[in-house]
Write a protein that holds these residues in place. Sequence first.
Motif, PDB file in Angstrom:
ATOM      1  N   ASN A  19       0.845  -1.183   0.000  1.00  0.00           N
ATOM      2  CA  ASN A  19       0.000   0.000   0.000  1.00  0.00           C
ATOM      3  C   ASN A  19       0.886   1.240   0.000  1.00  0.00           C
ATOM      4  OD1 ASN A  19      -2.541   1.295   0.128  1.00  0.00           O
ATOM      5  ND2 ASN A  19      -2.291   1.612   2.325  1.00  0.00           N
ATOM      6  N   ALA A  20       0.933   1.942  -1.126  1.00  0.00           N
ATOM      7  CA  ALA A  20       1.713   3.175  -1.202  1.00  0.00           C
ATOM      8  C   ALA A  20       0.886   4.312  -0.612  1.00  0.00           C
ATOM      9  CB  ALA A  20       2.075   3.473  -2.656  1.00  0.00           C
ATOM     10  N   ILE A  21       1.527   5.140   0.177  1.00  0.00           N
ATOM     11  CA  ILE A  21       0.851   6.266   0.817  1.00  0.00           C
ATOM     12  C   ILE A  21       1.585   7.552   0.452  1.00  0.00           C
ATOM     13  CG2 ILE A  21       0.140   7.327   2.992  1.00  0.00           C
ATOM     14  CD1 ILE A  21       0.171   4.470   4.203  1.00  0.00           C
ATOM     15  N   LEU A  78      -3.246  22.897   3.613  1.00  0.00           N
ATOM     16  CA  LEU A  78      -3.806  21.605   3.249  1.00  0.00           C
ATOM     17  C   LEU A  78      -2.851  20.477   3.609  1.00  0.00           C
ATOM     18  CD1 LEU A  78      -4.887  23.849   1.182  1.00  0.00           C
ATOM     19  CD2 LEU A  78      -5.554  21.914  -0.209  1.00  0.00           C
ATOM     20  N   ASN A  79      -3.410  19.408   4.170  1.00  0.00           N
ATOM     21  CA  ASN A  79      -2.687  18.168   4.410  1.00  0.00           C
ATOM     22  C   ASN A  79      -3.518  17.061   3.787  1.00  0.00           C
ATOM     23  OD1 ASN A  79      -0.186  18.525   6.275  1.00  0.00           O
ATOM     24  ND2 ASN A  79      -1.740  19.948   7.030  1.00  0.00           N
ATOM     25  N   ILE A  80      -2.879  16.311   2.883  1.00  0.00           N
ATOM     26  CA  ILE A  80      -3.587  15.334   2.071  1.00  0.00           C
ATOM     27  C   ILE A  80      -2.853  14.006   2.156  1.00  0.00           C
ATOM     28  CG2 ILE A  80      -4.335  14.780  -0.291  1.00  0.00           C
ATOM     29  CD1 ILE A  80      -4.117  17.943  -0.733  1.00  0.00           C
ATOM     30  N   GLU A  81      -3.606  12.943   2.301  1.00  0.00           N
ATOM     31  CA  GLU A  81      -3.046  11.587   2.306  1.00  0.00           C
ATOM     32  C   GLU A  81      -3.803  10.767   1.271  1.00  0.00           C
ATOM     33  OE1 GLU A  81      -2.993   7.884   5.392  1.00  0.00           O
ATOM     34  OE2 GLU A  81      -2.257   9.807   6.162  1.00  0.00           O
ATOM     35  N   ILE A  82      -3.060  10.106   0.390  1.00  0.00           N
ATOM     36  CA  ILE A  82      -3.648   9.316  -0.686  1.00  0.00           C
ATOM     37  C   ILE A  82      -2.996   7.929  -0.687  1.00  0.00           C
ATOM     38  CG2 ILE A  82      -3.979   9.119  -3.188  1.00  0.00           C
ATOM     39  CD1 ILE A  82      -3.654  12.224  -3.279  1.00  0.00           C
ATOM     40  N   HIS A  83      -3.830   6.869  -0.668  1.00  0.00           N
ATOM     41  CA  HIS A  83      -3.331   5.501  -0.712  1.00  0.00           C
ATOM     42  C   HIS A  83      -3.630   4.887  -2.076  1.00  0.00           C
ATOM     43  CE1 HIS A  83      -3.571   4.809   3.935  1.00  0.00           C
ATOM     44  NE2 HIS A  83      -3.377   6.088   3.666  1.00  0.00           N
ATOM     45  N   THR A  92      -7.363   4.141  -3.358  1.00  0.00           N
ATOM     46  CA  THR A  92      -8.210   3.293  -2.503  1.00  0.00           C
ATOM     47  C   THR A  92      -8.664   4.034  -1.241  1.00  0.00           C
ATOM     48  OG1 THR A  92      -6.239   2.388  -1.403  1.00  0.00           O
ATOM     49  CG2 THR A  92      -7.128   1.158  -3.302  1.00  0.00           C
ATOM     50  N   TYR A  93      -7.952   5.082  -0.873  1.00  0.00           N
ATOM     51  CA  TYR A  93      -8.289   5.845   0.342  1.00  0.00           C
ATOM     52  C   TYR A  93      -7.704   7.242   0.188  1.00  0.00           C
ATOM     53  CZ  TYR A  93      -8.063   7.514   5.174  1.00  0.00           C
ATOM     54  OH  TYR A  93      -8.185   8.268   6.310  1.00  0.00           O
ATOM     55  N   ALA A  94      -8.433   8.235   0.668  1.00  0.00           N
ATOM     56  CA  ALA A  94      -7.915   9.604   0.684  1.00  0.00           C
ATOM     57  C   ALA A  94      -8.457  10.326   1.915  1.00  0.00           C
ATOM     58  CB  ALA A  94      -8.306  10.355  -0.584  1.00  0.00           C
ATOM     59  N   SER A 136     -11.601  17.928   8.545  1.00  0.00           N
ATOM     60  CA  SER A 136     -11.090  16.760   7.837  1.00  0.00           C
ATOM     61  C   SER A 136     -12.237  15.951   7.268  1.00  0.00           C
ATOM     62  CB  SER A 136     -10.294  15.848   8.780  1.00  0.00           C
ATOM     63  OG  SER A 136      -9.193  16.511   9.317  1.00  0.00           O
ATOM     64  N   LEU A 137     -12.007  15.413   6.082  1.00  0.00           N
ATOM     65  CA  LEU A 137     -12.925  14.457   5.476  1.00  0.00           C
ATOM     66  C   LEU A 137     -12.090  13.334   4.869  1.00  0.00           C
ATOM     67  CD1 LEU A 137     -15.425  16.787   3.542  1.00  0.00           C
ATOM     68  CD2 LEU A 137     -15.908  15.497   5.631  1.00  0.00           C
ATOM     69  N   SER A 138     -12.633  12.126   4.892  1.00  0.00           N
ATOM     70  CA  SER A 138     -11.928  11.010   4.281  1.00  0.00           C
ATOM     71  C   SER A 138     -12.880  10.205   3.413  1.00  0.00           C
ATOM     72  CB  SER A 138     -11.271  10.121   5.339  1.00  0.00           C
ATOM     73  OG  SER A 138     -12.246   9.585   6.199  1.00  0.00           O
ATOM     74  N   TRP A 139     -12.306   9.430   2.512  1.00  0.00           N
ATOM     75  CA  TRP A 139     -13.056   8.574   1.596  1.00  0.00           C
ATOM     76  C   TRP A 139     -12.307   7.264   1.488  1.00  0.00           C
ATOM     77  CZ3 TRP A 139     -11.141   6.354  -2.849  1.00  0.00           C
ATOM     78  CH2 TRP A 139     -12.069   5.699  -3.653  1.00  0.00           C
ATOM     79  N   GLN A 140     -13.065   6.173   1.437  1.00  0.00           N
ATOM     80  CA  GLN A 140     -12.441   4.864   1.248  1.00  0.00           C
ATOM     81  C   GLN A 140     -13.206   4.102   0.179  1.00  0.00           C
ATOM     82  OE1 GLN A 140     -11.514   2.793   4.795  1.00  0.00           O
ATOM     83  NE2 GLN A 140     -10.619   1.066   3.724  1.00  0.00           N
TER      84      GLN A 140
END
Length: 120
Positions: free
Chosen positions: A3-5, A32-37, A92-94, A113-117
Amino acid sequence: MQNAIIKITNLRLRTYIGFNPEEQQKKQDVVLNIEIHYPGDKACMNDNVEEALNYKVITKSIIDHVENGRFLLLEKLVSSVLDISRSHHWVTYANVTIDKPHALRFADSVSLSLSWQQEE
């Protein structure tokens, strides 16, 4: 699966954010702080640019959207950045967190914050 992040940390931009008259007259700082998998197996094994998620393309799209937009609510701004962050079919996730510095008198910032999977 590996899983690359991707983490985009403290991207500082300026935009119109808020519904008070003074907020609609001048741009404000946002952070902004963003995390993408995404599955990184092929990129890790083959060292092929075409098999990696291009974070520069994503970031440029976010910068354009934020700096050229107008938003009444932090919720709308975060939601729209999340949509851009998760737009590639490999994602797959943000998670997106946006800080609005100096929004409250005695606080460093206010953030949302909001997230999506991806559904399995």
